[in-house]
Design an enzyme around this catalytic site. Structure first.
Site, mmCIF file in Angstrom:
data_model
loop_
_atom_site.group_PDB
_atom_site.id
_atom_site.type_symbol
_atom_site.label_atom_id
_atom_site.label_comp_id
_atom_site.label_asym_id
_atom_site.label_seq_id
_atom_site.Cartn_x
_atom_site.Cartn_y
_atom_site.Cartn_z
ATOM 1 N N GLU A 301 30.584 54.274 45.891
ATOM 2 C CA GLU A 301 30.932 54.897 47.303
ATOM 3 C C GLU A 301 29.923 55.776 47.746
ATOM 4 O O GLU A 301 29.666 55.674 49.059
ATOM 5 C CB GLU A 301 32.296 55.437 47.203
ATOM 6 N N ASP A 434 34.037 41.404 45.413
ATOM 7 C CA ASP A 434 33.663 41.118 46.520
ATOM 8 C C ASP A 434 31.989 41.196 46.626
ATOM 9 O O ASP A 434 31.270 40.259 46.982
ATOM 10 C CB ASP A 434 34.486 41.575 47.747
ATOM 11 N N GLU A 570 35.923 43.809 57.630
ATOM 12 C CA GLU A 570 35.306 42.442 57.250
ATOM 13 C C GLU A 570 35.496 41.452 58.270
ATOM 14 O O GLU A 570 34.471 40.831 58.378
ATOM 15 C CB GLU A 570 35.916 42.223 55.845
HETATM 16 C C1 DMJ Z 1 33.718 49.717 52.642
HETATM 17 O O1 DMJ Z 1 33.531 50.846 51.918
HETATM 18 C C2 DMJ Z 1 32.711 48.553 52.420
HETATM 19 O O2 DMJ Z 1 32.533 47.561 53.203
HETATM 20 C C3 DMJ Z 1 32.938 47.863 50.913
HETATM 21 O O3 DMJ Z 1 32.119 46.776 50.649
HETATM 22 C C4 DMJ Z 1 34.683 47.581 51.020
HETATM 23 N N1 DMJ Z 1 35.402 48.507 51.225
HETATM 24 C C5 DMJ Z 1 35.392 49.170 52.435
HETATM 25 C C6 DMJ Z 1 35.801 48.655 53.850
HETATM 26 O O4 DMJ Z 1 36.750 47.795 53.702
#
Ligand code: DMJ
Length: 670
Positions: A301, A434, A570
């Site tokens: 993060e 993902d 997304e």
């Molecule tokens: C973000 O921190 C990034 O896009 C990550 O890849 C997935 N989760 C959140 C947004 O949904």
């Protein structure tokens, strides 16, 4: 109406019942004797001393309480379960508690095989080329100077179908498939990055030749700027310098205590042309952003949001302050890689220089350890220090050869001691896996399309998706990406999976098979339906698709535990790529609908936007009182870019977005 929420109501008054125990009752007469036998005898004696009426009253009371307990369990059971699941779905819970989801597996329907033959996607409108890029205008001193004119749009007929060797996970160096045929833009090829580390150059944004006239902003872009300003107003007033705004309670929450929203939003302000706001935030970075803090941060993060945000802001602005800060945080994150396997731990204490896995496991999440590469590789390129790139390349090298994949699909966990995948058998394109797929393609693009193993793994994985995870819903026949758990197909799709159409389209734009574009077009339609079929027009966190026609049922079903919306990006992200590459205005229209629904159901009048708990209840969407940093870092940025007709506003042949929407340069030959 636009404005939905006012400040939280004062807490209800509480009533108290006081109970007094006599010392004798509390400890027993004659001093403290708590032996079990004594307690049993004493209770029995007291029971015998009661009259028959007293005994009946007590027995009746017990029976009554038991009935109440049963009734209340069944009625609060669902909200409680949903609360637990919400905690599990929270990205933070994900980061902190890997494995929790597995401990609570979805109840799966009877085994079904994903239809391997879904190649015939719904008929799609032919690709229209977008209008030639209009000249861009905007706040002149925040202008991103264009590098070169856009190369001609890629002719789809030049896309090369790449053979995929399914079922062969471990391959030796010798048998690496040659993807040369797929590399169609020779001018983008580069030296391997490790050979070209050198002193930081001028950032790419300011090396330009032709500075173009700014383009007037259109109404939709103005609406995004208005939304950003509204969000920023709340952050500035109630959460300045803190991680996240709590817009309803007019306060803030801390995660790492590093001004997360402010850093995530820096390059968005640059792109939107918000000069004043940017300058003010820059001052905070200069004077108040301190990484020498005894605080545990999540490696993934903080890499994607902080390191990524600082690097991209450096590139856009040319201001070395951001590079200095990026180096500082980059160095402080390095202890995470000191593990027996070199697969990094999930958490690092950036003040102490120590790292550790979560308390209950030595596993890391696969998506987390494989989605920090774009940022660390770029940091090596800029600083001339190879250690950052070496550390993250090592992770990719190991993951490339690991067993436990299923036609290129990876499990969700990897052990930091053994370096092996754990919890085998569950495959998803959603949470915990993902961005592994996203970064395979994007690293390949970043490095000038030379690192064949990355492309090989990406191509194989997409074949794996087609073979195992695609299904059609009823009644609309939407193609969706489900999950596979120990051979059982589940029609569950996280909103997170909606990054995939954009990634597929980006691959196709870079010369991969046209079939990927077809799949992207089908999937973005599905992601849009995840909004359109819901009462508020906002997608829930997770949907389940209907596989069988049932009267009165839509394609999208939502479980009570999954009906929250965290303002995630997304779908809007994928809409942006789809519009850039096809010019089809329907993608802009879909994004516009989504922005309006965010305004309708998540906007807080006193400033800021809030995530909500119930996308199915337009009357009361149940605000959660939190504005995630990615709403400013990603969602609004992608909205703004989606509504723009200027392909040079973050040109996708020059920049690659990290998974938090921070654009990093594609490496060009020295
Ligand atoms: C973000 O921190 C990034 O896009 C990550 O890849 C997935 N989760 C959140 C947004 O949904």
């Amino acid at each position: 109406g636009a404005a939905m929420y006012s400040a939280a109501a004062p807490p209800p008054r509480r009533d108290f019942i006081s109970v007094t125990l006599s010392p004798e009752e509390a400890v027993g007469a004659g001093g403290y004797n708590n032996s079990k036998a004594w307690r049993r005898r004493s209770c029995w004696r007291k029971w015998k001393q009661l009259s028959r009426l007293q005994r009946s009253v007590i027995l009746f009371l017990f029976a009554f309480l038991a009935v109440c307990a049963v009734i209340s369990y069944t009625s609060i059971g669902d909200p409680w379960k949903s609360l637990t699941n919400k905690a599990l779905d929270d990205p933070r819970a994900e980061a902190e508690a890997p494995g929790l989801k597995l401990a609570n597996p979805a109840v799966l329907p009877a085994p079904q095989k994903a239809d391997a033959n879904l190649g015939d996607y719904p008929k799609l409108s032919p690709q229209k080329p977008p209008k030639p890029p209009p000249v861009r205008r905007g706040p002149s001193n925040l202008q991103i100077k264009s590098l070169r004119r856009l190369k001609p749009r890629q002719d789809p007929s030049r896309a090369v179908e790449v053979p995929v060797q399914a079922n062969k996970e471990e391959k030796t160096e010798k048998s690496v498939i040659s993807w040369r045929g797929a590399v169609i833009e020779p001018d983008q090829s580069t030296e391997p990055p490790s050979n070209k580390v050198k002193e930081p150059e001028k950032p790419s944004s300011v090396e330009s030749e032709d500075q173009k006239e700014p383009v007037p902003l259109n109404d939709r872009q103005m609406a995004v700027i208005e939304a950003f300003r509204h969000a920023w107003k709340g952050y500035k007033e109630f959460a300045w310098g803190h991680d996240e705004l709590k817009p309803l309670s007019k306060s803030y929450s801390e995660w790492f205590g590093l001004g997360l929203t402010l850093i995530d939003a820096l390059d968005t302000m640059w792109i939107l042309g918000l000069k004043e706001e940017f300058e003010e935030a820059r001052k905070w970075v200069e004077n108040d952003l301190v990484f020498d803090k005894n605080v545990d941060v999540n490696l993934f993060e903080s890499t994607i949001r902080i390191l990524g945000g600082l690097l991209s802001t450096y590139h856009l602005s040319g201001d070395s302050l951001f590079l200095e800060k990026a180096k500082d945080i980059g160095n402080r994150l390095m202890p995470a890689f000191k593990t027996p396997s070199k697969i990094p731990y999930s958490d690092v204490n950036i003040g102490r220089g120590t790292a550790h896995p979560p308390r209950w496991t030595s596993d890391s999440t696969v998506a987390e350890v494989t989605s920090i590469q774009l940022e660390f590789r770029e940091l090596s390129r800029l600083t001339g220090d190879e250690k950052f790139q070496k550390a993250v390349d090592e992770v990719m090298k190991q993951v490339h050869t690991l067993s436990g994949k299923n036609d290129g699909l990876v499990p969700m966990f990897i052990n930091t001691n053994s370096g092996q995948f754990t919890h085998l058998g569950v495959y998803t394109l959603g949470a915990r896996a993902d961005s592994y797929y996203e970064y395979l393609l994007k690293q390949w693009i970043q490095g000038g399309k030379k690192e064949n193993e990355l492309l090989e793994d990406y191509m194989r994985a997409i074949e794996g998706v087609k073979k195992h995870l695609l299904q059609r819903s009823q009644p609309k026949q939407l193609i969706f990406v489900g999950e596979l758990a120990h051979g059982h197909f589940s029609a569950k799709m996280d909103h997170l999976v909606c990054f995939l159409p954009g990634t597929l389209a980006l691959g196709a734009h870079n010369g991969l098979t046209a079939d990927h574009m077809k799949l992207a077009e089908a999937l973005i339609e599905t992601c849009y339906q995840m909004y359109a079929q819901v009462e508020t027009g906002l997608s829930p966190e997770i949907v389940h698709f209907n596989l069988h026609t049932q009267k009165g049922h839509k394609d999208v079903e939502i479980k009570p535990a999954d009906r929250h919306n965290l303002l995630r990006p997304e779908t809007v992200e994928s809409l942006f790529y789809m519009y850039r590459f096809t010019g089809d205005k329907k993608y802009q229209d879909w994004g516009w609908e989504i922005l309006q629904n965010f305004n309708k159901y998540t906007r807080v009048p006193t400033g800021g936007y809030t995530s909500i708990n119930n996308v199915q209840n337009p009357r009361n969407p149940e605000p959660r009182d939190k504005m995630e940093s990615f709403f400013l870092g990603e969602t609004l940025k992608y909205m703004f870019l989606l509504f723009s007709d200027d392909v040079d506003l973050i040109n996708l042949d020059k920049f690659v977005f990290n998974t938090e929407a921070h654009p990093l340069p594609i490496w060009v030959p020295a």
